[in-house]
Design a protein around this motif. Structure first.
Motif, mmCIF file in Angstrom:
data_model
loop_
_atom_site.group_PDB
_atom_site.id
_atom_site.type_symbol
_atom_site.label_atom_id
_atom_site.label_comp_id
_atom_site.label_asym_id
_atom_site.label_seq_id
_atom_site.Cartn_x
_atom_site.Cartn_y
_atom_site.Cartn_z
ATOM 1 N N THR A 9 0.847 -1.186 0.000
ATOM 2 C CA THR A 9 0.000 0.000 0.000
ATOM 3 C C THR A 9 0.885 1.239 0.000
ATOM 4 O O THR A 9 2.077 1.154 0.299
ATOM 5 N N ALA A 10 0.307 2.359 -0.344
ATOM 6 C CA ALA A 10 1.063 3.606 -0.455
ATOM 7 C C ALA A 10 1.833 3.884 0.833
ATOM 8 O O ALA A 10 1.279 3.842 1.923
ATOM 9 N N GLY A 11 3.110 4.124 0.685
ATOM 10 C CA GLY A 11 3.936 4.488 1.823
ATOM 11 C C GLY A 11 4.338 3.322 2.717
ATOM 12 O O GLY A 11 4.947 3.529 3.753
ATOM 13 N N GLN A 12 4.000 2.100 2.323
ATOM 14 C CA GLN A 12 4.317 0.929 3.138
ATOM 15 C C GLN A 12 5.210 -0.033 2.361
ATOM 16 O O GLN A 12 5.205 -0.044 1.130
ATOM 17 N N LEU A 13 5.933 -0.844 3.082
ATOM 18 C CA LEU A 13 6.739 -1.880 2.447
ATOM 19 C C LEU A 13 5.830 -3.007 1.964
ATOM 20 O O LEU A 13 4.762 -3.239 2.522
ATOM 21 N N ALA A 14 6.268 -3.707 0.944
ATOM 22 C CA ALA A 14 5.517 -4.856 0.429
ATOM 23 C C ALA A 14 5.526 -5.973 1.466
ATOM 24 O O ALA A 14 6.519 -6.193 2.157
ATOM 25 N N VAL A 15 4.400 -6.681 1.572
ATOM 26 C CA VAL A 15 4.256 -7.787 2.504
ATOM 27 C C VAL A 15 3.791 -9.011 1.734
ATOM 28 O O VAL A 15 2.892 -8.917 0.896
ATOM 29 N N VAL A 16 4.410 -10.157 1.988
ATOM 30 C CA VAL A 16 3.982 -11.401 1.357
ATOM 31 C C VAL A 16 2.685 -11.843 2.036
ATOM 32 O O VAL A 16 2.660 -12.061 3.238
ATOM 33 N N VAL A 17 1.598 -11.943 1.256
ATOM 34 C CA VAL A 17 0.319 -12.367 1.816
ATOM 35 C C VAL A 17 -0.026 -13.792 1.397
ATOM 36 O O VAL A 17 -1.006 -14.349 1.865
ATOM 37 N N GLY A 18 0.775 -14.373 0.533
ATOM 38 C CA GLY A 18 0.560 -15.757 0.132
ATOM 39 C C GLY A 18 1.738 -16.247 -0.688
ATOM 40 O O GLY A 18 2.418 -15.470 -1.345
ATOM 41 N N GLU A 19 1.998 -17.531 -0.602
ATOM 42 C CA GLU A 19 3.065 -18.109 -1.412
ATOM 43 C C GLU A 19 2.791 -19.587 -1.644
ATOM 44 O O GLU A 19 2.081 -20.224 -0.855
ATOM 45 N N ALA A 20 3.311 -20.082 -2.752
ATOM 46 C CA ALA A 20 3.148 -21.490 -3.096
ATOM 47 C C ALA A 20 4.391 -21.961 -3.844
ATOM 48 O O ALA A 20 5.064 -21.166 -4.503
ATOM 49 N N GLU A 21 4.686 -23.232 -3.700
ATOM 50 C CA GLU A 21 5.813 -23.821 -4.411
ATOM 51 C C GLU A 21 5.345 -25.069 -5.134
ATOM 52 O O GLU A 21 4.438 -25.759 -4.677
ATOM 53 N N MET A 28 1.550 -25.087 -9.934
ATOM 54 C CA MET A 28 1.493 -23.698 -9.475
ATOM 55 C C MET A 28 0.155 -23.064 -9.845
ATOM 56 O O MET A 28 -0.430 -22.344 -9.051
ATOM 57 N N ARG A 29 -0.323 -23.339 -11.049
ATOM 58 C CA ARG A 29 -1.588 -22.773 -11.503
ATOM 59 C C ARG A 29 -2.744 -23.217 -10.621
ATOM 60 O O ARG A 29 -3.664 -22.453 -10.346
ATOM 61 N N ALA A 30 -2.676 -24.433 -10.120
ATOM 62 C CA ALA A 30 -3.721 -24.937 -9.232
ATOM 63 C C ALA A 30 -3.748 -24.177 -7.911
ATOM 64 O O ALA A 30 -4.790 -24.098 -7.256
ATOM 65 N N GLU A 31 -2.626 -23.596 -7.511
ATOM 66 C CA GLU A 31 -2.531 -22.854 -6.254
ATOM 67 C C GLU A 31 -2.980 -21.397 -6.378
ATOM 68 O O GLU A 31 -3.273 -20.748 -5.378
ATOM 69 N N LEU A 32 -3.020 -20.863 -7.590
ATOM 70 C CA LEU A 32 -3.309 -19.444 -7.776
ATOM 71 C C LEU A 32 -4.644 -18.981 -7.201
ATOM 72 O O LEU A 32 -4.689 -17.925 -6.559
ATOM 73 N N PRO A 33 -5.755 -19.705 -7.377
ATOM 74 C CA PRO A 33 -7.013 -19.215 -6.794
ATOM 75 C C PRO A 33 -6.923 -18.987 -5.281
ATOM 76 O O PRO A 33 -7.411 -17.980 -4.771
ATOM 77 N N ALA A 34 -6.286 -19.908 -4.569
ATOM 78 C CA ALA A 34 -6.151 -19.750 -3.119
ATOM 79 C C ALA A 34 -5.268 -18.544 -2.793
ATOM 80 O O ALA A 34 -5.548 -17.793 -1.854
ATOM 81 N N LEU A 35 -4.210 -18.328 -3.580
ATOM 82 C CA LEU A 35 -3.332 -17.179 -3.348
ATOM 83 C C LEU A 35 -4.080 -15.872 -3.574
ATOM 84 O O LEU A 35 -3.931 -14.921 -2.803
ATOM 85 N N PHE A 36 -4.905 -15.829 -4.611
ATOM 86 C CA PHE A 36 -5.663 -14.607 -4.878
ATOM 87 C C PHE A 36 -6.727 -14.370 -3.816
ATOM 88 O O PHE A 36 -7.024 -13.220 -3.481
#
Length: 57
Positions: A9-21, A28-36
């Protein structure tokens, strides 16, 4: 292969809100809906319901 979903967000550092391996793109494509969904939940938690500064009319 690793995919990270970041929220910044504006003025803030980026934060990882989801990840998949995975080893293949189909894995990886199967994991995308959950990440979004995780990203949407993070956005909803930070939303103040106000207008977005500097947004076009």
């Amino acid at each position: 292969m690793k995919v990270e979903v970041l929220l910044q967000t504006a003025g803030q550092l980026a934060v990882v809100v989801g990840e998949a391996e995975g080893d293949t793109w189909p894995e990886m494509r199967a994991e995308l809906p959950a990440l979004f969904r995780e990203l949407a939940e993070a956005i909803e938690k930070t939303s103040d319901g106000g207008e977005v500064p500097h947004a076009p009319a």
